[in-house]
Design an enzyme around this catalytic site. Structure first.
Site, PDB file in Angstrom:
ATOM      1  N   HIS A 183      -4.993  -8.260   2.485  1.00  0.00           N
ATOM      2  CA  HIS A 183      -6.412  -8.009   2.003  1.00  0.00           C
ATOM      3  C   HIS A 183      -6.975  -7.812   3.283  1.00  0.00           C
ATOM      4  O   HIS A 183      -6.584  -8.969   4.694  1.00  0.00           O
ATOM      5  CB  HIS A 183      -7.172  -8.716   1.076  1.00  0.00           C
ATOM      6  CG  HIS A 183      -6.876  -8.084   0.314  1.00  0.00           C
ATOM      7  ND1 HIS A 183      -7.154  -8.706  -0.790  1.00  0.00           N
ATOM      8  CD2 HIS A 183      -6.749  -6.903  -0.580  1.00  0.00           C
ATOM      9  CE1 HIS A 183      -7.003  -7.782  -2.599  1.00  0.00           C
ATOM     10  NE2 HIS A 183      -6.345  -7.148  -1.699  1.00  0.00           N
TER      11      HIS A 183
ATOM     12  N   ARG B 151       1.049  -0.903   0.291  1.00  0.00           N
ATOM     13  CA  ARG B 151      -0.061  -0.416   0.073  1.00  0.00           C
ATOM     14  C   ARG B 151       1.035   0.876  -0.320  1.00  0.00           C
ATOM     15  O   ARG B 151       1.803   1.788   0.377  1.00  0.00           O
ATOM     16  CB  ARG B 151      -0.980  -0.125   1.373  1.00  0.00           C
ATOM     17  CG  ARG B 151      -1.963  -0.988   1.350  1.00  0.00           C
ATOM     18  CD  ARG B 151      -2.828  -0.965   2.439  1.00  0.00           C
ATOM     19  NE  ARG B 151      -4.082  -2.111   2.534  1.00  0.00           N
ATOM     20  CZ  ARG B 151      -3.719  -3.035   3.001  1.00  0.00           C
ATOM     21  NH1 ARG B 151      -2.274  -3.050   3.216  1.00  0.00           N
ATOM     22  NH2 ARG B 151      -5.089  -3.843   2.414  1.00  0.00           N
TER      23      ARG B 151
ATOM     24  N   TYR C 147      -2.401 -15.743  12.496  1.00  0.00           N
ATOM     25  CA  TYR C 147      -1.575 -17.165  12.757  1.00  0.00           C
ATOM     26  C   TYR C 147      -1.743 -17.413  11.458  1.00  0.00           C
ATOM     27  O   TYR C 147      -0.497 -18.453  11.745  1.00  0.00           O
ATOM     28  CB  TYR C 147      -2.593 -18.236  13.283  1.00  0.00           C
ATOM     29  CG  TYR C 147      -2.468 -19.277  13.015  1.00  0.00           C
ATOM     30  CD1 TYR C 147      -1.661 -19.841  14.226  1.00  0.00           C
ATOM     31  CD2 TYR C 147      -2.824 -20.481  12.050  1.00  0.00           C
ATOM     32  CE1 TYR C 147      -1.159 -21.666  14.125  1.00  0.00           C
ATOM     33  CE2 TYR C 147      -1.931 -21.997  11.710  1.00  0.00           C
ATOM     34  CZ  TYR C 147      -1.872 -22.197  13.063  1.00  0.00           C
ATOM     35  OH  TYR C 147      -1.238 -23.952  13.580  1.00  0.00           O
TER      36      TYR C 147
ATOM     37  N   ARG D 233      -1.671  -1.934  -7.225  1.00  0.00           N
ATOM     38  CA  ARG D 233      -1.932  -3.589  -6.277  1.00  0.00           C
ATOM     39  C   ARG D 233      -2.691  -4.212  -7.259  1.00  0.00           C
ATOM     40  O   ARG D 233      -2.795  -5.211  -6.548  1.00  0.00           O
ATOM     41  CB  ARG D 233      -2.495  -3.100  -4.895  1.00  0.00           C
ATOM     42  CG  ARG D 233      -1.403  -2.773  -4.100  1.00  0.00           C
ATOM     43  CD  ARG D 233      -2.099  -1.792  -2.560  1.00  0.00           C
ATOM     44  NE  ARG D 233      -2.818  -3.138  -1.821  1.00  0.00           N
ATOM     45  CZ  ARG D 233      -2.961  -3.281  -0.760  1.00  0.00           C
ATOM     46  NH1 ARG D 233      -1.560  -3.970  -1.273  1.00  0.00           N
ATOM     47  NH2 ARG D 233      -3.909  -4.294  -0.731  1.00  0.00           N
TER      48      ARG D 233
ATOM     49  N   LYS E 156      -3.199  -2.216   8.046  1.00  0.00           N
ATOM     50  CA  LYS E 156      -4.677  -1.715   7.535  1.00  0.00           C
ATOM     51  C   LYS E 156      -5.277  -3.242   8.337  1.00  0.00           C
ATOM     52  O   LYS E 156      -6.013  -2.891   9.212  1.00  0.00           O
ATOM     53  CB  LYS E 156      -5.102  -1.710   6.213  1.00  0.00           C
ATOM     54  CG  LYS E 156      -6.695  -1.139   6.508  1.00  0.00           C
ATOM     55  CD  LYS E 156      -7.060  -1.970   4.910  1.00  0.00           C
ATOM     56  CE  LYS E 156      -8.870  -1.245   4.626  1.00  0.00           C
ATOM     57  NZ  LYS E 156      -9.240  -0.637   2.952  1.00  0.00           N
TER      58      LYS E 156
ATOM     59  N   HIS F 295      -1.711   3.824  -5.695  1.00  0.00           N
ATOM     60  CA  HIS F 295      -2.888   2.523  -5.367  1.00  0.00           C
ATOM     61  C   HIS F 295      -2.719   1.387  -5.853  1.00  0.00           C
ATOM     62  O   HIS F 295      -3.336   0.318  -6.144  1.00  0.00           O
ATOM     63  CB  HIS F 295      -4.038   2.930  -4.387  1.00  0.00           C
ATOM     64  CG  HIS F 295      -4.577   2.523  -3.346  1.00  0.00           C
ATOM     65  ND1 HIS F 295      -5.286   0.753  -3.758  1.00  0.00           N
ATOM     66  CD2 HIS F 295      -4.379   1.892  -1.636  1.00  0.00           C
ATOM     67  CE1 HIS F 295      -5.182   0.014  -2.670  1.00  0.00           C
ATOM     68  NE2 HIS F 295      -5.092   0.788  -1.605  1.00  0.00           N
TER      69      HIS F 295
END
Length: 398
Positions: A358, A237, A368, A334, A264, A331
């Site tokens: 995402h 990003r 995890y 991406r 994010k 952006h």
């Protein structure tokens, strides 16, 4: 000398916050982001105070002066106008409840940029308008006028998000017993609906090749040129690239480790670095490694303590590379990567999504699995960098 409307409108952001004084304590604060905030300096019983009273152009120069004069008249009457409702109602102000809500709410956030953005909305938009009022005195019609005026300035998404914050503050005031009804609920639907944000991107192979070559051939400041190339190869990003720090680069593992507070989704992220990305970092060493903590430093920031503007790359794409705003954005790199990787059919969908980082609601699973598919992601990142380098641009495309 007093300010003029033209001077206020044409005031441009600089690397640092600067002030434009008007008269009788009124000052315009111009932030590096481009935000312009009116601040008033005044004295009560010999004690100096400062108060933000609104954002330009939501609050015009004429309106800011009117508000300043109202404050001066109140002081002549022997009272602090920003505490008027608190004294008369014998209760806490909206600002008291707002700051108490924010103190609790910010602890639930993990993304540093989100915290900064929300705090800015609170202090620049909400508190200057409603801060000194008792919550029970704020009406739905006032909130509606605030929302419509704010949205008319062109900041529809920001208006929606600011109203969401106001609703939450009123809800906390209700829980504290300050009032029985949330007036912000009465104006639901008053604003136009949010429109989905589509970041313009280039996904055709020839177009990607042209973009690559234009970046390399551009006369951009070296930091901006390298930041664009680094973004193209890593598809992180824009904010993650801007605030990339040297300490986050693991040279032995050839990885960029982005801490959770910068992401994010609030989960640590690893970017395997291709040979091309590492070459860019090597090129940045003599520019910023020995000066400060950031890799891509701001122009004319010689101690390396600041990063380039959040609009610098998008401006360079238009002004230096010749694109139109609707054609490509920082952006959008991406989307370029996502399209190429998915259409190649070579990589597992989960590996692509993991590398794009995402955001989603399942933070436990993400925490995890942040290193899942790491070997595949490592191979994928090198393949993608080689793919970009191997594309052929049409003749006379620059």
């Amino acid at each position: 000398m007093a300010l003029s409307e033209l001077a206020v409108r044409k005031a441009q952001p600089r690397d640092k916050l600067y002030l434009m004084p008007d008269e009788d304590g009124l000052v315009l604060c111009v932030w590096p982001s481009g935000t312009k905030i009116w601040r008033l300096r005044y004295w009560v019983n010999g004690k100096e105070k400062k108060k933000s009273i609104g954002e330009y152009p939501l609050l015009s120069l004429k309106d800011a002066r009117y508000k300043r004069d109202e404050v001066r008249r109140a002081i002549l009457e022997g009272r602090d106008p920003f505490l008027k409702e608190n004294i008369q109602c014998g209760s806490k102000t909206f600002e008291d409840y707002a700051m108490a809500w924010w103190s609790e709410h910010r602890n639930k956030l993990t993304n540093a940029k989100n915290i900064q953005t929300m705090e800015h909305r609170l202090k620049a938009y909400i508190l200057p308008t409603f801060g000194g009022r008792a919550p029970a005195t704020i009406t739905a019609s006032e909130l509606a006028e605030f929302a419509k005026t704010f949205a008319a300035s062109g900041k529809l998404e920001t208006t929606h998000r600011t109203l969401d914050m106001i609703r939450q503050i009123f809800r906390s005031a209700i829980e504290a017993g300050a009032l029985d009804h949330n007036p912000a609920l009465d104006i639901r639907g008053i604003l136009p609906r949010r429109t989905p944000v589509h970041h313009p991107s280039i996904t055709e192979p020839e177009g990607i090749a042209v973009l690559r070559d234009r970046i390399r051939a551009s006369n951009c400041y070296p930091v901006i040129k390298n930041a664009m190339l680094f973004s193209l190869y890593t598809f992180a990003r824009p904010g993650e690239v801007r605030f990339c720090e040297w300490k986050e680069i693991n040279w032995d593992a050839c990885e960029w480790h982005i801490p959770a507070e910068k992401m994010k989704a609030g989960v640590k992220h690893i970017v395997p670095l291709s040979r091309q990305a590492l070459e860019i970092l090597e090129a940045m060493k003599p520019i910023s490694l020995h000066w400060g903590k950031y890799v891509f430093t701001a122009i004319r920031c010689y101690d390396g303590s600041k990063v380039y503007s959040d609009m610098a790359i998008n401006k360079a794409l238009v002004e230096r590379l010749g694109y139109k705003q609707r054609e490509v954005s920082a952006h959008g790199f991406r989307s370029t990567a996502s399209t190429c990787l998915n259409e190649s059919g070579l990589w597992h969908w989960d590996a692509i999504e993991a590398q794009l980082a995402h955001s989603g609601s399942d933070r436990v699973r993400k925490a995890y699995n942040y290193a899942r598919y790491m070997q595949e992601r490592r191979e994928m990142m090198q393949w993608y960098a080689d793919y970009i380098d191997g594309l052929k641009a049409p003749a006379e495309s620059l």
